[in-house]
Design an enzyme around this catalytic site. Structure first.
Site, PDB file in Angstrom:
ATOM      1  N   ARG A  12      -4.817  13.641  14.461  1.00 62.08           N
ATOM      2  CA  ARG A  12      -5.647  12.819  13.572  1.00 62.08           C
ATOM      3  C   ARG A  12      -4.799  12.573  12.326  1.00 62.08           C
ATOM      4  O   ARG A  12      -3.910  11.747  12.358  1.00 62.08           O
ATOM      5  CB  ARG A  12      -6.979  13.509  13.261  1.00 62.08           C
ATOM      6  CG  ARG A  12      -7.920  13.579  14.470  1.00 62.08           C
ATOM      7  CD  ARG A  12      -9.344  13.933  14.066  1.00 62.08           C
ATOM      8  NE  ARG A  12      -9.390  14.984  13.036  1.00 62.08           N
ATOM      9  CZ  ARG A  12     -10.476  15.638  12.669  1.00 62.08           C
ATOM     10  NH1 ARG A  12     -11.652  15.364  13.240  1.00 62.08           N
ATOM     11  NH2 ARG A  12     -10.434  16.567  11.740  1.00 62.08           N
ATOM     12  N   TYR A  19     -44.121   8.455  25.790  1.00 64.70           N
ATOM     13  CA  TYR A  19     -43.434   7.251  26.293  1.00 64.70           C
ATOM     14  C   TYR A  19     -42.699   7.557  27.597  1.00 64.70           C
ATOM     15  O   TYR A  19     -42.041   8.593  27.727  1.00 64.70           O
ATOM     16  CB  TYR A  19     -42.423   6.754  25.268  1.00 64.70           C
ATOM     17  CG  TYR A  19     -43.047   6.144  24.042  1.00 64.70           C
ATOM     18  CD1 TYR A  19     -43.859   5.013  24.140  1.00 64.70           C
ATOM     19  CD2 TYR A  19     -42.829   6.690  22.786  1.00 64.70           C
ATOM     20  CE1 TYR A  19     -44.426   4.436  23.003  1.00 64.70           C
ATOM     21  CE2 TYR A  19     -43.386   6.136  21.650  1.00 64.70           C
ATOM     22  CZ  TYR A  19     -44.180   5.004  21.765  1.00 64.70           C
ATOM     23  OH  TYR A  19     -44.728   4.451  20.644  1.00 64.70           O
ATOM     24  N   MET A  45     -40.622   8.519  17.588  1.00 66.62           N
ATOM     25  CA  MET A  45     -40.096   8.328  16.235  1.00 66.62           C
ATOM     26  C   MET A  45     -40.694   9.325  15.238  1.00 66.62           C
ATOM     27  O   MET A  45     -39.973   9.890  14.401  1.00 66.62           O
ATOM     28  CB  MET A  45     -40.373   6.896  15.755  1.00 66.62           C
ATOM     29  CG  MET A  45     -39.778   6.620  14.377  1.00 66.62           C
ATOM     30  SD  MET A  45     -40.210   5.012  13.706  1.00 66.62           S
ATOM     31  CE  MET A  45     -39.057   3.962  14.529  1.00 66.62           C
ATOM     32  N   LYS A  72     -18.490  18.977   2.600  1.00 67.59           N
ATOM     33  CA  LYS A  72     -18.505  17.543   2.952  1.00 67.59           C
ATOM     34  C   LYS A  72     -19.853  17.188   3.572  1.00 67.59           C
ATOM     35  O   LYS A  72     -20.620  18.081   3.964  1.00 67.59           O
ATOM     36  CB  LYS A  72     -17.361  17.243   3.913  1.00 67.59           C
ATOM     37  CG  LYS A  72     -17.457  17.965   5.256  1.00 67.59           C
ATOM     38  CD  LYS A  72     -16.181  17.787   6.065  1.00 67.59           C
ATOM     39  CE  LYS A  72     -16.260  18.543   7.382  1.00 67.59           C
ATOM     40  NZ  LYS A  72     -14.943  18.533   8.082  1.00 67.59           N
TER      41      LYS A  72
HETATM   42  C1  LIG Z   1     -14.618  19.941   8.132  1.00 71.40           C
HETATM   43  C2  LIG Z   1     -13.323  20.585   7.925  1.00 71.40           C
HETATM   44  C3  LIG Z   1     -13.222  21.974   7.875  1.00 71.40           C
HETATM   45  C4  LIG Z   1     -14.388  22.898   8.137  1.00 71.40           C
HETATM   46  O1  LIG Z   1     -14.630  22.922   9.520  1.00 71.40           O
HETATM   47  P1  LIG Z   1     -15.764  23.872  10.134  1.00 71.40           P
HETATM   48  O2  LIG Z   1     -15.558  23.749  11.595  1.00 71.40           O
HETATM   49  O3  LIG Z   1     -17.072  23.283   9.718  1.00 71.40           O
HETATM   50  O4  LIG Z   1     -15.535  25.201   9.579  1.00 71.40           O
HETATM   51  C5  LIG Z   1     -11.988  22.525   7.604  1.00 71.40           C
HETATM   52  N1  LIG Z   1     -10.910  21.743   7.386  1.00 71.40           N
HETATM   53  C6  LIG Z   1     -10.970  20.394   7.451  1.00 71.40           C
HETATM   54  C7  LIG Z   1      -9.741  19.593   7.222  1.00 71.40           C
HETATM   55  C8  LIG Z   1     -12.171  19.768   7.718  1.00 71.40           C
HETATM   56  O5  LIG Z   1     -12.238  18.439   7.759  1.00 71.40           O
END
Ligand SMILES: *Cc1c(COP(=O)(O)O)cnc(C)c1O
Length: 372
Positions: free
Chosen positions: A130, A263, A311, A35
Site C-alpha cells: 500500500r 421482508y 432499516m 482514526k
Molecule cells: C489503523 C492503523 C493501525 C492500527 O491498526 P489496528 O489493527 O487497529 O491496531 C496501525 N498503523 C497504521 C499505519 C494504521 O493505519
C-alpha cells in the site's frame, strides 16, 4: 420519549485495554490510533480513556485539530502524512508529526517554509504494497529527507499485512531490518495484532529488538476487539468492550408454525414462538447482512436475530426468555448488558461476514451516544 437506541462508550474499558497493551509491550511508547473518529467511538468521548497514551495517531487533519482543541500537547502522528503541500502549514502550526511515504511528499517538504523543523516517520513498504518506499528505495528517501533543513528527526515505520494470520510478520520484519540496519532513528512496526501475537514472542530480544521497541501503534484492541477473532476472543486477550449498542423491544408478535417474518419472508416459524421487534436497523449501522442466528442479548439472555434486518427494526427470537418479556425490555446488539452479560462485537461481525472494525465505525449519525 426518544427512540430507545443508544451507543454507550465505556471509559474504564478504554483505560483497561490501554493498560493491557502496556503489559504486552512494556518497553514501547504507545500510539493510540484514533482514526475514523476513534473507530466510531468519537474522539472527544474517548479522550479521557486514552489520554495516558504517549501519542495519538490518525489520518485526518480535522481530527488532529480536534485533539489539539482538547488541549492535547503530546505527539500527534498523521499516518498517511500530507495530501497536498499546504497541509504542511498545519503540521508546522500544530506540531504534527507526519508520515512520509512517497517522493511527492518529500518534494513538498523541500519547498515548505517553516521556522519549526518537522518530525517525520519515513514509511517502508516491506511487503504490503500500500504506502511506502520499497526496501531498495528506502535509503535514498532517507538521505534526501536527512538533507532537508525542514526535517528535524526521522523515524522509521512499516505496517504488517498478516499480523493477525498464519503468514505472520517475520518476512516483513526481515525486510525492514535488512534495509534499516545502519540507519538511526526510532522505529515503529506493530499494530494491535502484532502487539498481541508477536511483540512478546521469542523473536523479541533475539535480533529483532525493533519489534516492540520505541513505538507501537494500537487501534482495534483499544476498542475491545480481538484482531484475530475467532482464533482468539477479546476476553482471552484480556480486553473489555468499549462500546455498547443497546435498544429496547418495541413490539412483540406471536407466531404459529408456517408464519414468516419480515421482508422477503426469510424466516419461517417451525413451532409456536414469540418474537420481539427491536428499535435498531441498518440505518443505525447494524449490518443488513446479519443473518438469522446472529447473536443478540435480550434482558441479558443470549438469543438470535430472526428474519431480515430492516432499516429501522430487527426481529429477535424470544424463545429463551420468559413469557413476561415484552415492550421495553433491554436489548444489547453488542457490548455489555445491565446484568453484566457481554456480547462481543466480534461475534456479531463474524456472523455478518465482516470484522468489528467495520461495525464500530459504522454506527450511524442518528444514534445518540452516552459516556459512562
Ligand atoms: C489503523 C492503523 C493501525 C492500527 O491498526 P489496528 O489493527 O487497529 O491496531 C496501525 N498503523 C497504521 C499505519 C494504521 O493505519
Amino acid at each position: 420519549m426518544p427512540r430507545p437506541i443508544l451507543a454507550t462508550i465505556h471509559i474504564d474499558a478504554l483505560r483497561h485495554n490501554l493498560s493491557q497493551a502496556r503489559l504486552r509491550a512494556p518497553d514501547a511508547k504507545l500510539w493510540a490510533v484514533i482514526k475514523a473518529n476513534a473507530y466510531g467511538h468519537g474522539i472527544e468521548r474517548c479522550f479521557e480513556g486514552l489520554r495516558s497514551a504517549d501519542g495519538l495517531a490518525m489520518l485526518d487533519f480535522d481530527e488532529a485539530q480536534r485533539v489539539r482543541a482538547l488541549d492535547w500537547r503530546g505527539p500527534i502522528l498523521l499516518l498517511e502524512g500530507c495530501f497536498e503541500p499546504r497541509d504542511l502549514e498545519l503540521c508546522s502550526r500544530l506540531h504534527l508529526w507526519h508520515t512520509v511515504h512517497c517522493n511527492e511528499q518529500i518534494d513538498w517538504l523541500a519547498a515548505h517554509k517553516t521556522q519549526q523543523p518537522h518530525r517525520v516517520f519515513l514509511k517502508m513498504n516491506s511487503g504490503m504494497n500500500r504506502l511506502g518506499f520499497t526496501p531498495t528505495a528506502f535509503r535514498a528517501a532517507w538521505v534526501r529527507l536527512n538533507a532537508l533543513p525542514q526535517v528535524e528527526e526521522i523515524s522509521l515505520m512499516t505496517h504488517f499485512s498478516d499480523a493477525d494470520g498464519p503468514r505472520g510478520i517475520a518476512h516483513q520484519v526481515a525486510a525492514f531490518e535488512a534495509a534499516t540496519a545502519d540507519l538511526p532513528g526510532e522505529r515503529t512496526l506493530c499494530n494491535s495484532a502484532a502487539i498481541l501475537r508477536h511483540a512478546s514472542s521469542p523473536l523479541r530480544g533475539e535480533g529483532v529488538s525493533t519489534l516492540s521497541a520505541d513505538w507501537v501503534r494500537e487501534g482495534i484492541a483499544l476498542y475491545g476487539s480481538a484482531p484475530d477473532h475467532p482464533e482468539h476472543t477479546a476476553a482471552s486477550w484480556g480486553l473489555q468492550p468499549t462500546m455498547t449498542l443497546s435498544t429496547r423491544v418495541i413490539g412483540v408478535q406471536t407466531l404459529q408454525p408456517g408464519d414468516t417474518v419480515g421482508y422477503g419472508s426469510s424466516f419461517t416459524a417451525e413451532h409456536p414462538m414469540r418474537i420481539g421487534v427491536i428499535a435498531c436497523g441498518y440505518a443505525d449501522g447494524y449490518p443488513r447482512h446479519a443473518p438469522t442466528g446472529t447473536p443478540v442479548l435480550v434482558n441479558g439472555v443470549s438469543t438470535r436475530v430472526v428474519g431480515r434486518v430492516s432499516m429501522d427494526m430487527i426481529t429477535v427470537d424470544l424463545t429463551p426468555l420468559d413469557a413476561a418479556t415484552g415492550v421495553g425490555t433491554e436489548v444489547v446488539l453488542w457490548g455489555r448488558a445491565a446484568s453484566g452479560a457481554e456480547l462481543p462485537v466480534d461475534e456479531v461481525a463474524a456472523s455478518a461476514g465482516t470484522i468489528a472494525y467495520e461495525l464500530l465505525c459504522a454506527v450511524a449519525p442518528r444514534v445518540p451516544f452516552a459516556v459512562d
